[in-house]
Scaffold this active site. Structure first.
Site, PDB file in Angstrom:
ATOM      1  N   GLU A  46     -42.857  33.227 -18.737  1.00  0.00           N
ATOM      2  CA  GLU A  46     -42.128  33.873 -19.836  1.00  0.00           C
ATOM      3  C   GLU A  46     -42.671  33.336 -21.154  1.00  0.00           C
ATOM      4  O   GLU A  46     -42.975  32.129 -21.256  1.00  0.00           O
ATOM      5  CB  GLU A  46     -40.642  33.523 -19.721  1.00  0.00           C
ATOM      6  CG  GLU A  46     -39.783  33.947 -20.901  1.00  0.00           C
ATOM      7  CD  GLU A  46     -38.363  33.363 -20.861  1.00  0.00           C
ATOM      8  OE1 GLU A  46     -38.162  32.266 -20.303  1.00  0.00           O
ATOM      9  OE2 GLU A  46     -37.451  34.036 -21.390  1.00  0.00           O
ATOM     10  N   ASN A 106     -38.006  40.546 -24.850  1.00  0.00           N
ATOM     11  CA  ASN A 106     -38.619  39.442 -24.111  1.00  0.00           C
ATOM     12  C   ASN A 106     -39.258  40.092 -22.884  1.00  0.00           C
ATOM     13  O   ASN A 106     -38.549  40.438 -21.935  1.00  0.00           O
ATOM     14  CB  ASN A 106     -37.539  38.425 -23.726  1.00  0.00           C
ATOM     15  CG  ASN A 106     -38.125  37.160 -23.138  1.00  0.00           C
ATOM     16  OD1 ASN A 106     -39.265  37.149 -22.677  1.00  0.00           O
ATOM     17  ND2 ASN A 106     -37.342  36.081 -23.153  1.00  0.00           N
ATOM     18  N   LYS A 123     -36.631  41.910 -20.540  1.00  0.00           N
ATOM     19  CA  LYS A 123     -35.550  41.044 -20.046  1.00  0.00           C
ATOM     20  C   LYS A 123     -34.175  41.630 -20.330  1.00  0.00           C
ATOM     21  O   LYS A 123     -33.826  41.909 -21.478  1.00  0.00           O
ATOM     22  CB  LYS A 123     -35.670  39.659 -20.690  1.00  0.00           C
ATOM     23  CG  LYS A 123     -34.682  38.617 -20.184  1.00  0.00           C
ATOM     24  CD  LYS A 123     -35.017  37.269 -20.810  1.00  0.00           C
ATOM     25  CE  LYS A 123     -34.172  36.151 -20.264  1.00  0.00           C
ATOM     26  NZ  LYS A 123     -34.591  34.836 -20.877  1.00  0.00           N
ATOM     27  N   GLU A 142     -31.658  33.448 -27.846  1.00  0.00           N
ATOM     28  CA  GLU A 142     -32.272  34.681 -27.331  1.00  0.00           C
ATOM     29  C   GLU A 142     -31.473  35.916 -27.718  1.00  0.00           C
ATOM     30  O   GLU A 142     -32.068  36.962 -27.983  1.00  0.00           O
ATOM     31  CB  GLU A 142     -32.434  34.615 -25.795  1.00  0.00           C
ATOM     32  CG  GLU A 142     -33.470  33.593 -25.372  1.00  0.00           C
ATOM     33  CD  GLU A 142     -33.878  33.752 -23.924  1.00  0.00           C
ATOM     34  OE1 GLU A 142     -33.704  32.795 -23.160  1.00  0.00           O
ATOM     35  OE2 GLU A 142     -34.375  34.826 -23.562  1.00  0.00           O
ATOM     36  N   CYS A 168     -36.883  34.953 -16.357  1.00  0.00           N
ATOM     37  CA  CYS A 168     -36.050  33.775 -16.515  1.00  0.00           C
ATOM     38  C   CYS A 168     -34.598  33.912 -16.067  1.00  0.00           C
ATOM     39  O   CYS A 168     -34.323  33.895 -14.886  1.00  0.00           O
ATOM     40  CB  CYS A 168     -36.128  33.297 -17.966  1.00  0.00           C
ATOM     41  SG  CYS A 168     -35.745  31.558 -18.080  1.00  0.00           S
ATOM     42  N   ASN A 193     -38.627  29.767 -18.934  1.00  0.00           N
ATOM     43  CA  ASN A 193     -38.630  28.577 -19.793  1.00  0.00           C
ATOM     44  C   ASN A 193     -37.214  28.020 -19.677  1.00  0.00           C
ATOM     45  O   ASN A 193     -36.297  28.560 -20.319  1.00  0.00           O
ATOM     46  CB  ASN A 193     -38.881  28.935 -21.269  1.00  0.00           C
ATOM     47  CG  ASN A 193     -40.295  29.373 -21.586  1.00  0.00           C
ATOM     48  OD1 ASN A 193     -40.860  28.995 -22.585  1.00  0.00           O
ATOM     49  ND2 ASN A 193     -40.895  30.217 -20.757  1.00  0.00           N
TER      50      ASN A 193
HETATM   51  N1  ING Z   1     -33.686  29.991 -19.954  1.00  0.00           N
HETATM   52  C1  ING Z   1     -32.675  29.457 -19.132  1.00  0.00           C
HETATM   53  C2  ING Z   1     -32.629  30.079 -17.739  1.00  0.00           C
HETATM   54  O1  ING Z   1     -31.875  30.984 -17.442  1.00  0.00           O
HETATM   55  C3  ING Z   1     -30.320  28.924 -18.852  1.00  0.00           C
HETATM   56  C4  ING Z   1     -31.339  29.478 -19.799  1.00  0.00           C
HETATM   57  C5  ING Z   1     -30.555  27.768 -18.153  1.00  0.00           C
HETATM   58  C6  ING Z   1     -29.158  29.615 -18.672  1.00  0.00           C
HETATM   59  C7  ING Z   1     -29.611  27.288 -17.254  1.00  0.00           C
HETATM   60  C8  ING Z   1     -28.198  29.149 -17.781  1.00  0.00           C
HETATM   61  C9  ING Z   1     -28.419  27.979 -17.077  1.00  0.00           C
HETATM   62  O2  ING Z   1     -33.369  29.542 -16.913  1.00  0.00           O
HETATM   63  C10 ING Z   1     -34.000  31.284 -20.227  1.00  0.00           C
HETATM   64  N2  ING Z   1     -35.049  31.453 -21.049  1.00  0.00           N
HETATM   65  O3  ING Z   1     -33.351  32.243 -19.786  1.00  0.00           O
END
Ligand code: ING
Length: 301
Positions: A46, A106, A123, A142, A168, A193
């Site tokens: 991503e 995205n 996304k 985001e 992601c 990421n």
């Molecule tokens: N990053 C993270 C993901 O979904 C996240 C944000 C992390 C949300 C952990 C919830 C829990 O892996 C992106 N870029 O979506």
């Protein structure tokens, strides 16, 4: 027998000050490594061309747009498209897309082996928030910088199989896999990421983040009898750690390859897309087993 050699090209950190040209050189090195190992397809993370900029609060749209690509390929990425076509390798790349009519997504694309873009995904599940959040240890904007994807979850016939993409956070939502599973997807490629720590719950660290990464991807693969290739941008970006843990998972949910580092690292697996058939014809034969008369709540609320 439909053999395919797929490479997960995990990227280490990209610092805010690093140029796209420097990143593309790293991507070319991974592509060359993949070529040497007979890859048919190389999957990049991503937002592969820049640092994970949604961690930075910006108010000037001109500044925000400097993180976006208004065409693909473009001057920075053309060398990668050319090298891939020369090596007869297909690519999947994540980047911030600014459309000609001013929309921000995205995005992840898929090319064929000639470098022609044959699939695009935007996304759908955008995590984070719109305004600066003083409660958070770091920002995750985001919802501020991107619009939700407007293409749904399409599948694409390419490389002798049926391919799908997600980005992601999408990998945490079973609907993402199932909508493609219902279209017969055989390999889902995705980038991520993922911050190593939770900006709202400091007790959650990299171990749990890596556990949820495996859990989400293995479940999605098994429950839809599809391969899933999940590729991280990892490591410390300007003091903000991202997990590695890139994965290649088979239609039984078995991990075929997993990254060991948080740097530039290539995973390669030669798979048989026909291995998705048994699950689709037996335990996950959706047309024979699903009872949609009981599922209305999933799309109605
Ligand atoms: N990053 C993270 C993901 O979904 C996240 C944000 C992390 C949300 C952990 C919830 C829990 O892996 C992106 N870029 O979506």
């Amino acid at each position: 027998m439909r053999k395919l050699t797929v490479a997960a090209a995990q990227l280490g950190p990209i610092q805010k000050a690093e140029s796209r040209e420097v990143v593309v050189k790293r991507m070319l090195a991974l592509l060359d490594d993949a070529r040497g190992k007979g890859a048919d397809l190389v999957v990049y993370p991503e937002l592969a061309l820049t640092t994970f900029f949604p961690r930075w609060y910006m108010t000037d749209q001109t500044e925000v747009d400097t993180w976006f690509e208004s065409e693909m390929p473009n001057a920075a990425t053309q060398p990668l498209f050319d090298a891939a076509a020369k090596a007869n390798i297909a690519l999947s790349i994540g980047y911030a897309e600014l459309t000609p009519d001013g929309h921000h997504f995205n995005t992840q694309i898929l090319t064929d082996k000639t470098g022609k873009i044959v699939g695009k995904y935007r996304k759908v599940h955008l995590p984070g928030h719109v305004e600066f959040d003083t409660e958070r240890a770091f920002q995750h904007l985001e919802k501020r910088y991107f619009e939700p994807g407007d293409l749904g979850f399409p599948v694409f016939r390419a490389l002798g199989g049926i391919f799908g993409m997600m980005v992601c956070n999408d990998r945490r939502w079973p609907e993402s896999y199932r909508v493609m599973g219902l279209q017969g997807v055989e390999m889902i490629v995705l980038g991520y990421n993922t911050p190593s720590v939770n900006s709202q719950k400091s007790v959650e660290g990299p171990e749990q983040r890596l556990f949820h990464n495996r859990l989400s991807v293995q479940a999605g693969a098994y429950q839809n009898s599809t391969f899933v290739v999940a590729v991280a941008k990892a490591g410390d970006e300007d003091g903000h750690p991202l997990i590695g843990g890139s994965l290649i998972v088979d239609p039984n949910g078995v991990i075929l390859a997993e990254a060991k580092t948080e740097g530039d690292e290539l995973l390669v697996a030669t798979v048989d897309l026909d291995d998705t058939k048994f699950g689709k014809d037996t335990i996950f034969d959706f047309k024979r087993h699903r009872r949609i008369e009981h599922y209305g709540r999933i799309t109605s609320q």
